[in-house]
Design a protein around this motif. Sequence first.
Motif, PDB file in Angstrom:
ATOM      1  N   PRO A  67      37.400  50.964 -14.966  1.00 21.24           N
ATOM      2  CA  PRO A  67      37.785  50.736 -16.463  1.00 21.24           C
ATOM      3  C   PRO A  67      39.257  50.035 -17.260  1.00 21.24           C
ATOM      4  O   PRO A  67      39.582  50.002 -16.676  1.00 21.24           O
ATOM      5  CB  PRO A  67      38.271  52.377 -16.944  1.00 21.24           C
ATOM      6  N   LEU A  68      38.328  49.271 -18.319  1.00 25.19           N
ATOM      7  CA  LEU A  68      39.811  49.099 -19.198  1.00 25.19           C
ATOM      8  C   LEU A  68      40.423  49.973 -20.000  1.00 25.19           C
ATOM      9  O   LEU A  68      40.305  51.213 -20.479  1.00 25.19           O
ATOM     10  CB  LEU A  68      38.441  47.922 -20.004  1.00 25.19           C
ATOM     11  N   TYR A  69      41.375  49.356 -20.552  1.00 21.68           N
ATOM     12  CA  TYR A  69      42.373  49.976 -20.974  1.00 21.68           C
ATOM     13  C   TYR A  69      42.925  49.525 -22.388  1.00 21.68           C
ATOM     14  O   TYR A  69      42.902  48.057 -21.688  1.00 21.68           O
ATOM     15  CB  TYR A  69      43.841  50.764 -20.433  1.00 21.68           C
ATOM     16  N   ALA A  70      44.036  49.242 -23.518  1.00 16.58           N
ATOM     17  CA  ALA A  70      44.411  48.326 -24.544  1.00 16.58           C
ATOM     18  C   ALA A  70      45.998  48.947 -24.441  1.00 16.58           C
ATOM     19  O   ALA A  70      46.091  49.900 -24.354  1.00 16.58           O
ATOM     20  CB  ALA A  70      43.590  48.860 -25.689  1.00 16.58           C
ATOM     21  N   ARG A  71      46.249  47.756 -23.795  1.00 18.46           N
ATOM     22  CA  ARG A  71      47.795  47.917 -23.242  1.00 18.46           C
ATOM     23  C   ARG A  71      48.797  46.789 -24.582  1.00 18.46           C
ATOM     24  O   ARG A  71      48.043  46.455 -25.018  1.00 18.46           O
ATOM     25  CB  ARG A  71      48.634  47.587 -22.478  1.00 18.46           C
ATOM     26  N   ILE A  72      49.515  47.616 -25.025  1.00 18.17           N
ATOM     27  CA  ILE A  72      50.618  47.049 -26.278  1.00 18.17           C
ATOM     28  C   ILE A  72      51.380  46.177 -25.637  1.00 18.17           C
ATOM     29  O   ILE A  72      52.396  46.806 -23.981  1.00 18.17           O
ATOM     30  CB  ILE A  72      50.862  48.244 -26.186  1.00 18.17           C
ATOM     31  N   THR A  73      51.619  45.078 -25.656  1.00 15.88           N
ATOM     32  CA  THR A  73      52.483  44.006 -24.715  1.00 15.88           C
ATOM     33  C   THR A  73      52.938  43.451 -25.772  1.00 15.88           C
ATOM     34  O   THR A  73      53.884  42.516 -25.614  1.00 15.88           O
ATOM     35  CB  THR A  73      51.182  43.170 -24.487  1.00 15.88           C
ATOM     36  N   GLY A  74      52.905  43.453 -26.966  1.00 13.11           N
ATOM     37  CA  GLY A  74      53.855  43.131 -27.920  1.00 13.11           C
ATOM     38  C   GLY A  74      54.216  43.723 -29.373  1.00 13.11           C
ATOM     39  O   GLY A  74      53.404  44.640 -29.608  1.00 13.11           O
ATOM     40  N   THR A  75      55.279  43.858 -29.708  1.00 15.38           N
ATOM     41  CA  THR A  75      55.741  44.463 -31.095  1.00 15.38           C
ATOM     42  C   THR A  75      56.361  43.500 -32.359  1.00 15.38           C
ATOM     43  O   THR A  75      57.871  43.355 -31.524  1.00 15.38           O
ATOM     44  CB  THR A  75      56.304  46.174 -30.856  1.00 15.38           C
ATOM     45  N   GLY A  76      56.615  44.173 -33.385  1.00 19.77           N
ATOM     46  CA  GLY A  76      57.096  43.470 -34.863  1.00 19.77           C
ATOM     47  C   GLY A  76      57.228  44.273 -36.055  1.00 19.77           C
ATOM     48  O   GLY A  76      56.144  45.019 -36.076  1.00 19.77           O
ATOM     49  N   GLY A  77      57.860  43.946 -36.015  1.00 18.88           N
ATOM     50  CA  GLY A  77      58.374  45.111 -38.117  1.00 18.88           C
ATOM     51  C   GLY A  77      58.671  43.888 -38.361  1.00 18.88           C
ATOM     52  O   GLY A  77      59.648  43.122 -38.483  1.00 18.88           O
ATOM     53  N   HIS A  78      58.499  44.110 -39.958  1.00 17.33           N
ATOM     54  CA  HIS A  78      58.873  43.128 -41.137  1.00 17.33           C
ATOM     55  C   HIS A  78      59.409  44.449 -42.415  1.00 17.33           C
ATOM     56  O   HIS A  78      58.201  44.764 -42.798  1.00 17.33           O
ATOM     57  CB  HIS A  78      58.383  41.940 -41.667  1.00 17.33           C
TER      58      HIS A  78
END
Length: 339
Positions: free
Chosen positions: A2-13
């Motif tokens: 099955p497919l999963y949605a992985r967090i590969t990068g984060t950002g904030g401002h």
Amino acid sequence: MPLYARITGTGGHLPARRLTNDEMAALLAQRGLQTSDAWIVERTGIRARHFAADGEMASDLALQASLKALAAAGRQPHEVDLIVLATSTPDMVFPSTATILQRKLHEAALAAGGQGPIGAAALDVQAVCTGFIYALTVADALIRTGGARRALVVGAEVFSRILNFDDRTTCVLFGDGAGAVVLEAVEHDGAGPGVLATDIHADGRHTGILCVPGTVAGGQVLGEPLLRMDGQAVFKLAVGVLEETARAALAKAGKAEADVDWLIPHQANIRIMYSTARKLKLPLERVVVTVDQHGNTSAASIPLALDHAVRAGWIQPGQLLLLEGVGGGFTWGSALVRY
């Protein structure tokens, strides 16, 4: 698999302008209202917040957070095929702030000699402070079903524009900012990284306890386009539904409270955040807290807190994150993520 949605990068401002509680107290004193740092901290845990400059829009904050998230993921704007942006303070009535962000990402990419995400689907999600959880749920569903391979999920707000500075109980609570994550499709048996489960709800019977009761008609603003909140009612509802949705997300993923490494709640009120942690029997040192420096940034608060914890080195690969939020609508929801 099955497919999963992985967090590969984060950002904030965060906008450049930072206001401490003392500065807010001085601002309110000019209007004949009294408050203090001690009063605000005791009731909310907030010590400072950031306000956008004149002319600085939600899409401007979203752009900076998005570029940081893309850089962290090692991706270029043209590699994104979906943009989901959560906001209650859009740049304009229409088009969506997501499409405005898309244009600004395209322009930034061209200036750097690259390409922008033109052609990627782009849409706004409006669930107030639960907006990022809703946006994450939408993007996760599209990735799992093959509708997208790489998504940019953003929460961006300029709440300073809708605050009533004649109401000392609400204007000290909110701030401006943006947070973003890059989600990418990965295949595994369920033991790897990714969004494991989400849980979202709403109860429209409570629209009046937290709202901005204004609209545009005939070129004029009708109603009152400023924030109204029944703080006691919100607090009472929030404490109950946050525990329920957290347990629901855990149950969907077949996980227990003890499996959670970090609780990343909507940053509205330190008392609500700690109350939820105690009910889930989670140590308070495992709660990511940014409300003291950011205030309540609505849909931006969860991704901002997530990005802060990632860049501080608190969150490590393989750890289990429980994200949860509650907001006007009345909306609430949670997401369980293996980082």
